[in-house]
Write a protein that holds these residues in place. Structure first.
Motif, short mmCIF file in Angstrom:
data_model
loop_
_atom_site.label_atom_id
_atom_site.label_comp_id
_atom_site.label_asym_id
_atom_site.label_seq_id
_atom_site.Cartn_x
_atom_site.Cartn_y
_atom_site.Cartn_z
N ARG A 72 -30.61 60.28 10.48
CA ARG A 72 -30.77 58.95 9.89
C ARG A 72 -30.43 58.93 8.41
NH1 ARG A 72 -36.39 56.52 11.43
NH2 ARG A 72 -37.13 58.44 10.45
N GLU A 73 -30.65 60.07 7.74
CA GLU A 73 -30.32 60.13 6.31
C GLU A 73 -28.83 59.92 6.08
OE1 GLU A 73 -32.26 62.11 7.86
OE2 GLU A 73 -34.20 62.14 6.84
N GLN A 74 -28.02 60.45 7.02
CA GLN A 74 -26.58 60.29 6.87
C GLN A 74 -26.17 58.83 7.03
OE1 GLN A 74 -24.57 62.88 9.59
NE2 GLN A 74 -25.22 64.76 8.55
N ILE A 75 -26.88 58.12 7.91
CA ILE A 75 -26.53 56.71 8.17
C ILE A 75 -26.75 55.86 6.92
CG2 ILE A 75 -27.11 54.68 9.57
CD1 ILE A 75 -27.91 56.60 11.81
N ILE A 76 -27.83 56.16 6.22
CA ILE A 76 -28.16 55.31 5.06
C ILE A 76 -27.87 56.04 3.74
CG2 ILE A 76 -29.93 54.01 6.29
CD1 ILE A 76 -32.01 55.83 4.94
N GLN A 81 -28.60 55.60 -2.36
CA GLN A 81 -28.22 56.22 -3.63
C GLN A 81 -28.87 55.46 -4.79
OE1 GLN A 81 -23.95 56.41 -3.84
NE2 GLN A 81 -23.81 58.11 -2.39
N GLY A 82 -29.60 56.19 -5.60
CA GLY A 82 -30.28 55.57 -6.75
C GLY A 82 -31.60 54.93 -6.41
N VAL A 83 -32.01 55.03 -5.15
CA VAL A 83 -33.29 54.44 -4.73
C VAL A 83 -34.40 55.47 -4.92
CG1 VAL A 83 -34.56 53.45 -2.79
CG2 VAL A 83 -32.13 52.95 -3.08
N ASN A 87 -39.24 54.20 -1.96
CA ASN A 87 -38.42 53.20 -1.25
C ASN A 87 -37.58 53.85 -0.16
OD1 ASN A 87 -39.40 51.11 -2.81
ND2 ASN A 87 -37.76 51.29 -4.33
N LYS A 88 -37.14 55.08 -0.44
CA LYS A 88 -36.35 55.80 0.57
C LYS A 88 -37.19 56.04 1.83
CE LYS A 88 -33.97 60.19 1.30
NZ LYS A 88 -33.60 61.49 0.70
N LEU A 92 -36.45 54.61 5.59
CA LEU A 92 -36.38 55.51 6.74
C LEU A 92 -37.41 55.15 7.80
CD1 LEU A 92 -35.73 59.01 5.10
CD2 LEU A 92 -34.19 57.72 6.58
N ALA A 93 -38.60 54.76 7.33
CA ALA A 93 -39.66 54.40 8.26
C ALA A 93 -39.29 53.15 9.07
CB ALA A 93 -40.98 54.17 7.52
N ALA A 94 -38.55 52.25 8.42
CA ALA A 94 -38.16 51.01 9.11
C ALA A 94 -36.93 51.20 9.98
CB ALA A 94 -37.90 49.91 8.08
N LEU A 95 -36.23 52.31 9.78
CA LEU A 95 -34.97 52.55 10.52
C LEU A 95 -35.27 53.10 11.91
CD1 LEU A 95 -31.92 52.33 9.74
CD2 LEU A 95 -31.98 54.81 9.39
N PRO A 96 -34.60 52.59 12.94
CA PRO A 96 -34.80 53.16 14.30
C PRO A 96 -34.11 54.52 14.42
CG PRO A 96 -33.11 51.46 14.33
CD PRO A 96 -33.67 51.46 12.94
N TYR A 97 -34.23 55.11 15.59
CA TYR A 97 -33.64 56.43 15.86
C TYR A 97 -32.36 56.25 16.69
CZ TYR A 97 -38.12 58.16 14.19
OH TYR A 97 -39.23 58.42 13.41
#
Length: 271
Positions: A72-76, A81-83, A87-88, A92-97
């Motif tokens: 998931r880190e690669q997707i976002i 960047q700069g966050v 917030n990161k 990530l917590a809001a991002l699905p798998y």
């Protein structure tokens, strides 16, 4: 000369049938690897609310063979960047798998749709993307070529079988007097028609030998000298010893059925 001509009139149509069968066997073997490539190259994208395991997806559908999680880190990576770290973590917590899901075999578009519907019924799965357009076009083209080959072989087989039956009728007319005398003395059908079975079976062996010889030449001489990489790589699949057994079995079955149908049909007509 007439003797050779009569046998060629029987052997050539039989060779046409056997060539069609062997072409289909070669095509089927070579396309098996193509099917494998399509299967291995095809994956579905599954989006889930929570992490999922292969065992869980296998329960939902038996055709699922493997899964690979997408980081998931690669997707976002560009978005964060700069966050700040806090917030990161929230993003990530809001991002699905995300998972790339592979199948165990080469399936049709209808079966893939059924897998999609089955997976999307699971409350943990948010979405299933099948990338159906590219897969469907390749699958339809592949199926269409197979269908055309079957139709061509079927049509050629019917025409050739018709010629074989006609030649057997000629042989029967040639040996008619001998067969009628044997019938008067009460000889059974198989014995009366023995000469026809004998000639037909011997020609079946000859036709099988010639067709096998052609494919032996193609495999061991022509394929090597052709310089065509695809054929050189598939050389072992061009002809196999088992094919000779299959061709001989089909040839014997066809000629025995053809002779039997000719002698029994004419017998019925005479009665």
């Amino acid at each position: 000369m007439k003797f050779v001509k009569n046998h060629l009139m029987f052997i050539l149509p039989l060779m046409a049938i056997l060539l069609g069968v062997e072409f289909y066997l070669v095509f089927d073997r070579t396309t098996d690897s193509y099917e494998k490539t399509l299967k291995e190259g095809y994956t579905m994208l599954v989006v889930t609310k929570k992490p999922v395991t292969l065992q869980k997806l296998k329960v939902l559908n038996k055709h699922i063979a493997n899964i690979k999680a997408i980081e998931r880190e690669q997707i976002i990576s560009e978005v964060i960047q700069g966050v700040s770290k806090e917030n990161k973590k929230e993003i990530l917590a809001a991002l699905p798998y995300f998972y790339n899901v592979g199948l165990d075999s080469y399936l049709g578009t209808l079966q893939i749709k059924q897998i999609q519907y089955g997976l999307e019924k699971d409350p943990n799965i948010k979405r299933v993307e099948t990338f159906g357009s590219s897969y469907s076009s390749a699958y339809r083209l592949f199926s269409f070529i197979k269908f055309l080959l079957k139709v061509f072989i079927g049509f050629m087989g019917m025409v050739s079988l018709f010629l074989i039956v006609k030649q057997i009728e000629v042989w029967k007319y040639t040996h008619r007097e001998r067969m009628e005398i044997m019938e008067i003395f009460g000889a059974p059908l198989i014995l009366r028609s023995g000469i026809l079975f004998k000639v037909a079976i011997s020609d079946a062996f000859i036709a099988t030998f010639f067709v096998s010889g052609i494919f032996f030449y193609v495999k061991f001489i022509w394929a090597t000298q052709s310089g065509i990489n695809l054929i050189v790589h598939k050389q072992n699949e061009l002809f196999q010893v088992a094919d000779m057994i299959i061709l001989l079995g089909i040839a014997l079955l066809l000629v025995v059925m053809a002779v039997y149908s000719v002698v029994t049909s004419s017998r019925g007509a005479q009665e």
